[in-house]
Write a protein that holds these residues in place. Structure first.
Motif, PDB file in Angstrom:
ATOM      1  N   ASP B 700       0.690  -1.186   0.016  1.00 51.48           N
ATOM      2  CA  ASP B 700       0.002  -0.239   0.094  1.00 51.48           C
ATOM      3  C   ASP B 700       0.806   1.315  -0.053  1.00 51.48           C
ATOM      4  O   ASP B 700       0.158   2.294   0.178  1.00 51.48           O
ATOM      5  N   ALA B 701       2.140   1.152  -0.227  1.00 44.78           N
ATOM      6  CA  ALA B 701       2.964   2.496  -0.203  1.00 44.78           C
ATOM      7  C   ALA B 701       2.595   2.901  -1.562  1.00 44.78           C
ATOM      8  O   ALA B 701       2.148   2.358  -2.565  1.00 44.78           O
ATOM      9  N   ILE B 702       2.668   4.451  -1.665  1.00 41.75           N
ATOM     10  CA  ILE B 702       2.455   5.345  -2.701  1.00 41.75           C
ATOM     11  C   ILE B 702       3.708   5.920  -3.275  1.00 41.75           C
ATOM     12  O   ILE B 702       4.623   6.091  -2.273  1.00 41.75           O
ATOM     13  N   VAL B 703       3.728   6.109  -4.655  1.00 45.12           N
ATOM     14  CA  VAL B 703       4.959   6.720  -5.376  1.00 45.12           C
ATOM     15  C   VAL B 703       4.637   8.266  -5.424  1.00 45.12           C
ATOM     16  O   VAL B 703       3.410   8.438  -6.042  1.00 45.12           O
ATOM     17  N   LEU B 704       5.286   9.463  -5.063  1.00 43.52           N
ATOM     18  CA  LEU B 704       4.835  10.642  -5.404  1.00 43.52           C
ATOM     19  C   LEU B 704       5.683  11.419  -6.212  1.00 43.52           C
ATOM     20  O   LEU B 704       6.727  10.996  -6.118  1.00 43.52           O
ATOM     21  N   ASN B 705       4.978  12.052  -6.976  1.00 46.82           N
ATOM     22  CA  ASN B 705       5.819  13.098  -7.808  1.00 46.82           C
ATOM     23  C   ASN B 705       6.247  14.437  -7.090  1.00 46.82           C
ATOM     24  O   ASN B 705       5.737  15.033  -6.551  1.00 46.82           O
ATOM     25  N   LYS B 706       7.806  14.367  -7.310  1.00 49.73           N
ATOM     26  CA  LYS B 706       8.246  15.275  -6.411  1.00 49.73           C
ATOM     27  C   LYS B 706       8.002  16.744  -7.004  1.00 49.73           C
ATOM     28  O   LYS B 706       7.881  17.798  -6.250  1.00 49.73           O
ATOM     29  N   ASN B 707       7.862  16.845  -8.385  1.00 51.13           N
ATOM     30  CA  ASN B 707       7.356  18.167  -8.903  1.00 51.13           C
ATOM     31  C   ASN B 707       5.942  18.526  -8.468  1.00 51.13           C
ATOM     32  O   ASN B 707       5.873  19.905  -7.944  1.00 51.13           O
ATOM     33  N   SER B 708       5.157  17.673  -8.417  1.00 54.19           N
ATOM     34  CA  SER B 708       3.694  18.104  -7.947  1.00 54.19           C
ATOM     35  C   SER B 708       3.786  18.617  -6.425  1.00 54.19           C
ATOM     36  O   SER B 708       3.164  19.624  -6.217  1.00 54.19           O
ATOM     37  N   MET B 709       4.597  17.880  -5.734  1.00 52.34           N
ATOM     38  CA  MET B 709       4.899  18.343  -4.417  1.00 52.34           C
ATOM     39  C   MET B 709       5.561  19.530  -4.284  1.00 52.34           C
ATOM     40  O   MET B 709       4.916  20.477  -3.479  1.00 52.34           O
ATOM     41  N   GLU B 710       6.335  19.984  -5.041  1.00 57.24           N
ATOM     42  CA  GLU B 710       7.036  21.224  -4.972  1.00 57.24           C
ATOM     43  C   GLU B 710       6.193  22.431  -5.478  1.00 57.24           C
ATOM     44  O   GLU B 710       6.235  23.813  -5.240  1.00 57.24           O
ATOM     45  N   ARG B 711       4.917  22.086  -6.313  1.00 58.54           N
ATOM     46  CA  ARG B 711       4.245  22.983  -6.701  1.00 58.54           C
ATOM     47  C   ARG B 711       3.002  23.330  -5.890  1.00 58.54           C
ATOM     48  O   ARG B 711       2.210  23.829  -6.306  1.00 58.54           O
ATOM     49  N   GLY B 712       3.008  22.257  -4.669  1.00 59.07           N
ATOM     50  CA  GLY B 712       2.189  22.633  -3.557  1.00 59.07           C
ATOM     51  C   GLY B 712       1.156  21.456  -3.345  1.00 59.07           C
ATOM     52  O   GLY B 712       0.348  21.437  -2.469  1.00 59.07           O
ATOM     53  N   PHE B 713       1.204  20.322  -4.199  1.00 59.91           N
ATOM     54  CA  PHE B 713       0.390  19.226  -3.680  1.00 59.91           C
ATOM     55  C   PHE B 713       0.912  18.543  -2.275  1.00 59.91           C
ATOM     56  O   PHE B 713       2.183  18.315  -1.824  1.00 59.91           O
ATOM     57  N   GLY B 714      -0.174  18.465  -1.483  1.00 58.87           N
ATOM     58  CA  GLY B 714      -0.006  17.760  -0.155  1.00 58.87           C
ATOM     59  C   GLY B 714       0.806  18.611   1.040  1.00 58.87           C
ATOM     60  O   GLY B 714       0.916  18.104   2.023  1.00 58.87           O
ATOM     61  N   GLU B 715       0.991  20.087   0.587  1.00 55.63           N
ATOM     62  CA  GLU B 715       1.564  20.677   1.407  1.00 55.63           C
ATOM     63  C   GLU B 715       0.649  21.143   2.631  1.00 55.63           C
ATOM     64  O   GLU B 715      -0.797  21.069   2.698  1.00 55.63           O
ATOM     65  N   CYS B 716       0.848  21.147   3.783  1.00 56.76           N
ATOM     66  CA  CYS B 716       0.260  21.312   5.039  1.00 56.76           C
ATOM     67  C   CYS B 716       0.950  22.301   6.022  1.00 56.76           C
ATOM     68  O   CYS B 716       2.230  22.536   6.073  1.00 56.76           O
ATOM     69  N   ARG B 717       0.128  22.972   6.895  1.00 52.59           N
ATOM     70  CA  ARG B 717       0.742  23.747   8.027  1.00 52.59           C
ATOM     71  C   ARG B 717       0.249  23.103   9.379  1.00 52.59           C
ATOM     72  O   ARG B 717      -1.022  22.738   9.557  1.00 52.59           O
ATOM     73  N   VAL B 718       1.286  23.120  10.205  1.00 52.53           N
ATOM     74  CA  VAL B 718       0.789  22.605  11.461  1.00 52.53           C
ATOM     75  C   VAL B 718       0.897  23.744  12.473  1.00 52.53           C
ATOM     76  O   VAL B 718       2.030  24.397  12.498  1.00 52.53           O
ATOM     77  N   VAL B 719      -0.156  24.313  12.929  1.00 51.18           N
ATOM     78  CA  VAL B 719      -0.025  25.236  13.705  1.00 51.18           C
ATOM     79  C   VAL B 719      -0.332  25.037  15.281  1.00 51.18           C
ATOM     80  O   VAL B 719      -1.159  24.342  15.676  1.00 51.18           O
ATOM     81  N   THR B 720       0.807  25.378  16.061  1.00 47.11           N
ATOM     82  CA  THR B 720       0.545  25.299  17.387  1.00 47.11           C
ATOM     83  C   THR B 720       0.699  26.280  18.184  1.00 47.11           C
ATOM     84  O   THR B 720       0.937  27.414  17.913  1.00 47.11           O
ATOM     85  N   SER B 721       0.176  26.331  19.477  1.00 47.39           N
ATOM     86  CA  SER B 721       0.255  27.287  20.193  1.00 47.39           C
ATOM     87  C   SER B 721       0.717  27.077  21.846  1.00 47.39           C
ATOM     88  O   SER B 721       0.424  25.921  22.144  1.00 47.39           O
ATOM     89  N   GLN B 722       1.316  27.750  22.527  1.00 46.27           N
ATOM     90  CA  GLN B 722       1.658  27.711  23.752  1.00 46.27           C
ATOM     91  C   GLN B 722       1.281  29.147  24.498  1.00 46.27           C
ATOM     92  O   GLN B 722       1.254  30.109  23.921  1.00 46.27           O
ATOM     93  N   LYS B 723       0.896  28.679  25.669  1.00 45.72           N
ATOM     94  CA  LYS B 723       0.371  29.962  26.494  1.00 45.72           C
ATOM     95  C   LYS B 723       0.999  29.987  27.825  1.00 45.72           C
ATOM     96  O   LYS B 723       1.530  29.070  28.535  1.00 45.72           O
ATOM     97  N   CYS B 724       0.870  31.266  28.434  1.00 49.32           N
ATOM     98  CA  CYS B 724       1.271  31.337  29.850  1.00 49.32           C
ATOM     99  C   CYS B 724       0.569  32.627  30.332  1.00 49.32           C
ATOM    100  O   CYS B 724       0.493  33.453  29.646  1.00 49.32           O
ATOM    101  N   GLN B 725       0.446  32.665  31.784  1.00 48.66           N
ATOM    102  CA  GLN B 725      -0.049  33.701  32.583  1.00 48.66           C
ATOM    103  C   GLN B 725       0.941  34.489  33.474  1.00 48.66           C
ATOM    104  O   GLN B 725       1.840  33.899  33.963  1.00 48.66           O
TER     105      GLN B 725
END
Lengths: 347, 1098
Positions: B700-725
């Motif tokens: 079930d592994a998949i092969v990915l096209n590097k150029n599609s990836m560089e054009r933005g395919f599958g790109e994601c953003r992980v937004v985290t936050s930390q807080k203090c008082q």
């Protein structure tokens, strides 16, 4: 293996698979020892269509390895200039810094990369290796807007940032060099970001030389590929309704119907136009009457340039790159040979 | 709420009979927050989320009470605060337009339905349970039939069982120690006549015969009158352990018990408290048992959805509120009892003692912990609420429609877990988790509706339709076969002769809008009953009414619907559609398609795909897939990265996954449009080739096209936050922030403080690495009260970046939280491209990790030079049988070529009878010069030769799942150890070691690799040197045995620290593990002979 006539250097397109896919299979094993003279004799090229963006040409009589090498180099190894280093001074738009820079990176500009050198990452920018662009844009309310307008482009000015907003900042001596043909984005209407009043983008972009292997943005072609020349042969006359079916099974312009003795008979007009969809094989009666194939050594090349360089120049460049590779390979062989000789001499 | 208040309106005091306090009215204000004493500001959900506050509104009451002798009326008194569900009537977002919602910084597609408590979004989950106030006939594993009724009223919940023992019937109840013969109970309820009892149960011969034993038993007990019966019961009463023992007449006590807790949902009105109706009900219970012995059709199915009720957040909260109000009232009463007798200057004023915190904290704690404690029912449920999952829009929606079951998860039962036919259209057949909660956690179908309670009294209405009160009848009539009992919410309302007409009339009244649209009326011919139900928590769904073989909804109606002249509510009001609940569905003949309508058809399905839930509605062509694949996708759709809301860039969540370039699917379904998934997508359309490529695509592994990836395919953003008082302490000291520390020699900030601005807070745009300081906070060193003038000592307590991978600072929020402390929230983000090991999945439960990333030039290409984005191995298809995916690929290709989104709704085919729309897609492909079946001729990008096989190729919607290697990869050479055992810690978050487990150990034993084993299990783990005294065999210390007081026979031995610990622990519990040491060299036994040892073993 049965030795085949050269005429049959063709792929056979069957209903479930293609056979005869290798040139060596077609000619028979070992029959073709490589000779330069043979290569020269057989190689033919003709250009079908040539504009700045599109180039279609045929290469006949070469091994797929050579055609493929040109294709691969076009995609991945012809150097171009692309946005590589961006100094973000201000970005208050909704688009995240990273996405904005990524989008800018993919915007192609018209600069002849042959006039530049590769930049040493430690060195500062110089006019020999860098082109600098600027993007400074701020969205404001359009006070002249009509009362009843609601569209963002009417009520705000600069609500959309397009590639046309990029402005060239000449480095020392570049004004002279590019006086006739100043660097600019190839398309002015690529949407980069959308802004709302009060938002601002301010950045400095350095374009460096690079190749498609490192990043897709350096790739000079939208795509470069080839296909083999289709061969369609009608083995038995196809008439009447079947002829129309046959015509519809192929791409437009491949098969035409002509009247022969008052009967509609299908005739192959231009097999080059066919997309090799093999839909004719779906009809059992027609499948027996046609032979589908493709010329194994006839490559119909198509190169779509992104626009940094005209397609024909790209192909020439790619051949230069290939020659360079061959040369460095030969050099290496020489070096190894030389070493071996030296080693033998010591013994 | 008003009803609850009315039921608990008056507080009296025992100290002063004249004193009282009465609530006269109650209402809920607008949501607001308390910024300081007397400073109350209106608020929005967005503000509450950011500032870690609770979104609640004050509860105002009007009260009238006695102060001294005067009657005082106070209006607008706040007795507490009620958390407000978003988009409910009390919420500021209620009935706002999308534009207004945007102004309030809410996502217009957000559906509300959750609470915000201390800045956290929490959902009160729906819980399913057995219906109350119903007769349930049950058969246990031994085949004994019993009858159970759970009675539930506002005041009390009780359970009454009727069981059979040795051919006699008994009532089993909590209030009595023993089983009570049923006839005794009849007599206690005031039915003393044997004949009457028989008539109530039934006059058929077999029933009479079956009941004779019980009759005789009662006679033997010499219980003939009500008084005798009550005396009998009084002897069997359970004595109350708690509370003051009041001196009461035992007879009264027994009477009280019967009245208040035996089948107490059947009313016995004051003043005479006639329990005749209740006796009748008891008679029916007995009758059902006897009938069930002859006909198994009488045994009820516990898993049947008509017998289930779902508890909604509203009723859960009203239960809690009532309980808290009762507690407040009793507190006020105690205060009044104590305060009134005291002589004081001012008059006793109860308002001064009312504090709103009891109700507020009670509600907030319940919602924020999920612990629902209802004192009066002795109910303690945990896990009622859950944090709303904001991974993507679907996970959020899926959580809202979730239905929990109260069955124990660990038990291996199949009944409640399996798919019930009655669940059709109400609960999704696909959307359930795998594993232990399988089948217990369910999701509502798209059109399913849960009724809310309508408490209208319909008795007069029934009587006007010909229902006769059972109390007016002698009893013999009940056994007639054409006489049907009429029940309303489990209470006998009477009997009816022509039930068919009656049911039809009730339905007509409902369709005309005179009755609640959610009222359900249905006959049960086995029971000979007509049930009318209006209680809350029933599943129901709308149907198109069919009359004279024609649906009432016509094409004109649909046009009006499309042009927004009519809406669904209008359809309901003019009687085109109606809601049927699970039970009434059984009394209807429902056609799925219009062509199936016959003369007996009563209703038409609105659309068959609505039997699926929101999660399953995403799947294209689910009716072509193997069923478990749809279930897998339902679970995976909740892990896909996408858009969580239009306000996602303004939210501050602890963790947020966003797709950078989300796309709406090319192959869409009607459900996708209905739930707005096309506006909040979680995935991208990819060009997919089904072929094998290299060896990196197995399993079930998949092969990915590097150029599609560089054009933005599958790109994601992980937004985290930390807080203090910044805290304030009782000793008047408070936390402070200092600027960056500057290195003395370089005059530059030290590494840890590199990203800090001059004010000691990180600068947006900087990249922080692990351990760097985000906020340079210092807290006071001591908590002791300070001498004025003495400087406060501070120690560093900075907020450090905790992630392992560097992140960019997006923004910093500075605000004040509910406690008045300064609150900092730092938002950081990482942009991640796909890498080898990241997980992707299509919408058919076909997940796979990236096995290889390949440049465009190496990818296979077609005649036009088109290159796939993803290559998938064809071995994924045969065993999974996801034909839906193949059709999706084909339809996707057709969609891409034609430029139109293709429809893939479940159970819908453009041409009826045709299994799929494949041929249409094929024609589309053919017209565009592609092969009819979607198989293309590709050329290998590596060697440039045409490929032998034709490659199935098209576009497919792929989701990127949240599992990424970057968050999981882990290795360690040396690192921290646990304090107790000195073994390496466990888990990635603690930089732990990788365990060589039992099975791996077995493997090494099998190989005889003793030294490797020794190294792994001891030297690489927790080896220690221990001094052993060879005389006593116990552990010594520093070459000295404390026990023998000598250092004569001490030896140093290497052993695992865990073993040393075990020895010492054993010592601590009075077991002496003695170690006997011998030299490894067999003949060298100097000084150590076993016979010398004091504890010679036999």
């Amino acid at each position: 293996m049965v030795k085949m006539e050269p005429r049959e250097a063709e792929v056979t397109i069957g209903s479930h698979q293609q056979s005869n896919i290798r040139l060596s299979e077609a000619y028979g094993e070992g029959s073709q020892a490589y000779s330069l003279a043979d290569f020269r004799r057989k190689l033919r090229m003709s250009v079908v269509k040539c504009t700045d963006e599109d180039l279609e040409f045929d290469i006949i009589g070469v091994d797929p390895a050579i055609a493929n090498a040109i294709r691969r180099i076009l995609i991945a190894e012809v150097p171009t200039m692309a946005a590589d280093r961006i100094t973000l001074i201000n970005n208050t738009s909704f688009i995240h810094d990273k996405d904005l820079t990524n989008r800018i990176g993919l915007v192609p500009i018209r600069v002849d990369s042959r006039l530049f050198e590769n930049r040493n990452p430690e060195q500062p920018a110089s006019s020999q290796d860098t082109v600098v662009f600027e993007l400074h844009i701020r969205c404001t309310k359009n006070l002249q807007a009509a009362q009843d307008s609601t569209l963002p482009k009417d009520i705000y000015s600069n609500s959309s940032v397009y590639s046309g907003h990029l402005t060239w900042v000449p480095l020392e001596g570049q004004e002279m060099l590019f006086a006739k043909n100043p660097p600019k984005p190839i398309h002015d209407d690529i949407l980069i970001a959308k802004l709302r009043p009060g938002q601002e983008i301010d950045m400095k972009i350095e374009y460096l030389k690079g190749i498609g292997k490192t990043h897709a943005k350096f790739s000079p072609v939208a795509t470069a590929s080839y296909r083999l020349l289709p061969v369609i042969e009608i083995l038995e006359d196809v008439c009447g309704e079947a002829a129309r079916r046959l015509k519809n099974s192929f791409s437009k312009g491949v098969v035409e119907i002509e009247k022969r003795n008052g009967v509609d008979v299908a005739k192959i007009v231009n097999p080059r136009m066919d997309t090799c969809s093999r839909n004719v094989l779906m009809h059992d009666d027609l499948a027996e009457k046609v032979r589908l194939g493709r010329k194994l050594d006839h490559f119909i090349f198509s190169v779509e340039s992104v626009g940094m360089l005209p397609s024909d120049i790209l192909v020439k460049e790619s051949i230069k790159v290939m020659l360079g590779k061959c040369k460095s390979f030969l050099d290496q062989i020489e070096r190894v040979r030389g070493k071996r000789k030296n080693a033998n001499g010591h013994h | 709420m008003r009803e609850i208040l009315e039921a608990n309106a008056i507080v009296y005091s025992e100290a002063d009979p004249n004193w009282y306090m009465e609530y006269t009215d109650i209402r809920i204000g607008t949501p607001s927050i308390v910024e300081g004493p007397g400073m109350i500001a209106a608020t929005t959900p967005y503000q509450c989320r950011l500032r870690d506050m609770t979104y609640f509104a004050p509860i105002y009451v009007d009260i009238a009470y006695k102060r001294g002798n005067e009657l005082v009326i106070r209006n607008e008194l706040e007795i507490g605060r009620m958390p407000i569900m978003l988009k409910s009537k009390g919420c500021v977002l209620h009935s706002k337009t999308p534009w207004e919602l945007t102004k309030l910084r809410e996502c217009p597609n957000d559906h509300g339905g959750y609470f915000i408590v201390k800045g956290v979004e929490r959902v009160v989950l729906m819980a399913e349970q057995l219906a109350n106030n119903r007769i349930l006939i049950d058969e246990d594993s031994k085949g004994v039939i019993s009858c159970q009724v759970t009675s539930s009223t506002h005041e009390r919940k009780s359970r009454t069982n009727v069981i059979e023992k040795n051919g006699k019937f008994y009532v089993k109840h909590n209030s009595f120690v023993d089983d009570i013969p049923v006839v005794v109970m009849f007599r206690a309820m005031g039915v003393q006549n044997d004949l009457r009892i028989h008539q109530m149960i039934g006059t058929e011969e077999n029933i009479q015969v079956a009941f004779v034993g019980s009759m005789v038993e009662c006679h033997k007990l010499h219980v003939f009158t009500q008084e005798q019966a009550l005396r009998f019961l009084a002897a069997k009463m359970k004595s109350r352990v708690f509370g003051p023992q009041k001196v009461e007449d035992p007879l009264d006590k027994a009477w009280e018990a019967v009245l208040s807790s035996v089948i107490n949902h059947i009313p016995a009105q004051p003043p005479e408290y006639n329990m005749r109706l209740r006796a009748h009900y008891l008679g029916l219970m007995v009758r059902r048992i006897i009938q069930a012995k002859y006909d198994r059709g009488f045994i009820d199915d516990r898993d049947y959805y008509g017998n289930k009720r779902v508890e909604l957040p509203g009723s859960m909260i009203s239960l809690l509120f009532e309980d808290l109000l009762k507690r407040v009232n009793s507190e006020l009463k105690t205060i009044a009892d104590k305060q009134i007798p005291m002589m004081r200057v001012t008059q006793f004023d109860i308002v001064k003692f009312m504090k709103p915190s009891t109700i507020t904290t009670g509600l907030i704690n319940a919602i924020s912990t999920g612990n629902w404690i209802i004192r009066r029912f002795n109910m303690h449920t945990i896990g009622v609420t859950q944090v709303l999952s904001r991974l993507n829009y679907i996970s959020c929606l899926g959580m809202m429609t979730r239905v929990n079951s109260h069955f124990e998860k660990s038990r291996k039962v199949s009944g409640p877990r399996s798919l019930q036919p009655s669940q059709f259209g109400m609960l999704c057949p696909s959307d359930t988790p795998e594993g232990e909660a399988c089948g217990l956690v369910k999701n509502m179908a798209l059109l399913a509706h849960i009724t809310i309670n309508s408490s209208a009294d319909l008795t007069d209405f029934f009587i006007s339709l010909g229902v006769q009160d059972v109390r007016l009848l002698c009893g013999a009539e009940f056994s007639h076969s054409h006489i049907y009992h009429v029940f309303h919410n489990g209470v006998i309302k009477g009997v009816i002769e022509d039930h068919r007409r009656f049911i039809e009339e009730v339905r007509q009244f409902r369709r005309k809008g005179f009755l609640s649209p959610y009222l359900s009326v249905y006959p049960n011919h086995i029971h000979r009953c007509v049930y009318i139900v209006t209680d809350g928590g029933r599943f129901c769904r709308p149907f198109i009414i069919v009359e004279n073989e024609r649906p009432r909804v016509t094409s004109e109606h649909l046009e009006d619907l499309n042009s927004h002249i009519l809406n669904f509510q209008d359809f309901l009001d003019i009687g085109l559609v109606e809601f049927l609940d699970v039970n009434e569905e059984n009394d209807a003949l429902i056609a799925v398609y219009e062509k199936d309508i016959t003369d007996k058809t009563t209703h038409l399905e609105i659309a068959p795909f609505t039997i699926l839930s929101a999660c399953a509605g995403i799947i294209p062509f689910p009716h072509h897939n193997q069923s478990p694949r749809n279930t897998y996708q339902c679970a995976m759709g909740k892990q896909a990265m996408g858009v969580i809301g239009y306000n996602q860039h303004m939210r501050i969540d602890t963790l947020q996954y966003n797709m950078v370039f989300p796309q709406r699917p090319l192959v869409s379904t009607k459900a996708i449009k209905l739930i707005n998934f096309d506006r909040m997508p979680a995935g991208q359309n990819v060009c997919l080739a089904v072929m094998s490529y290299s060896g990196y695509d197995i399993e079930d592994a998949i092969v990915l096209n590097k150029n599609s990836m560089e054009r933005g395919f599958g790109e994601c953003r992980v937004v985290t936050s930390q807080k203090c008082q910044l805290r304030r302490y009782p000793n008047m000291a408070c936390d402070r922030i200092l600027g960056p520390l500057v290195d003395a020699s370089t005059r530059k900030p030290i590494f840890d403080h590199q990203c800090l601005d001059y004010d000691g807070i990180v600068m947006p745009g900087e990249t922080v690495v692990k351990g760097q300081v985000l906020i340079n906070r210092h807290i006071p060193a001591g908590t002791a009260s300070l001498d004025p003038g003495q400087p406060i000592e501070y120690k560093e307590m900075p907020l450090r970046y905790q992630g392992t991978v560097p992140a960019q600072i997006d923004r910093v929020m500075v605000s004040v939280n509910a406690d008045g402390e300064t609150l900092f929230k730092v938002v950081m983000s990482q942009t991640r491209k796909p890498e080898i090991g990241d997980k992707f999945s299509s919408r058919h439960g076909q997940k796979g990790v990236v096995g290889l990333i390949v440049g465009q030039e190496d990818m296979p290409f077609d005649d036009q030079g088109v290159v796939p984005d993803i290559i998938m191995n064809p071995h994924g298809f045969p065993s999974r049988m996801t034909v839906g995916k193949m059709i999706e690929i084909l339809a996707g290709k057709a969609a891409a070529l034609s430029g139109e989104v293709q429809d893939a709704t479940a159970f819908e085919n453009k041409s009826e009878g045709e299994p799929v729309t494949c041929s249409e897609m094929g024609e589309l492909l053919q017209r565009n010069g592609f092969h009819f079946q979607g198989k293309d001729i590709l050329t290998c990008g590596v060697n440039g030769q045409p490929m032998q096989a034709y490659i199935y190729r098209g576009t497919c919607y792929y989701q990127r799942l949240k599992h990424m290697v970057q968050d999981k990869m882990h290795a360690r050479a040396r690192g921290p150890r646990a304090v107790l055992t000195r073994q390496p810690t466990e888990g990635r978050s603690r930089d732990g070691g990788l365990r060589l487990g039992e099975m791996e150990r077995d493997c090494l034993i099998g190989h005889g690799a003793a030294m490797l084993l020794r190294e792994r299990l001891m030297f690489s783990s927790d080896a220690t040197e221990v001094d052993i005294c060879n005389v006593c065999g116990l552990i010594g210390f520093l070459k000295w045995c404390q026990r023998c007081k000598s250092s004569q026979a001490m030896c140093t031995v290497k052993m695992p620290y865990a073993f040393k610990l075990l020895c010492q622990e054993l010592c601590a519990m009075n077991i002496a593990p003695r170690l006997k040491l011998e030299s490894v060299l067999s003949d060298d036994n100097e000084g150590i002979r076993s016979t010398d040892l004091p504890w010679k073993m036999s």
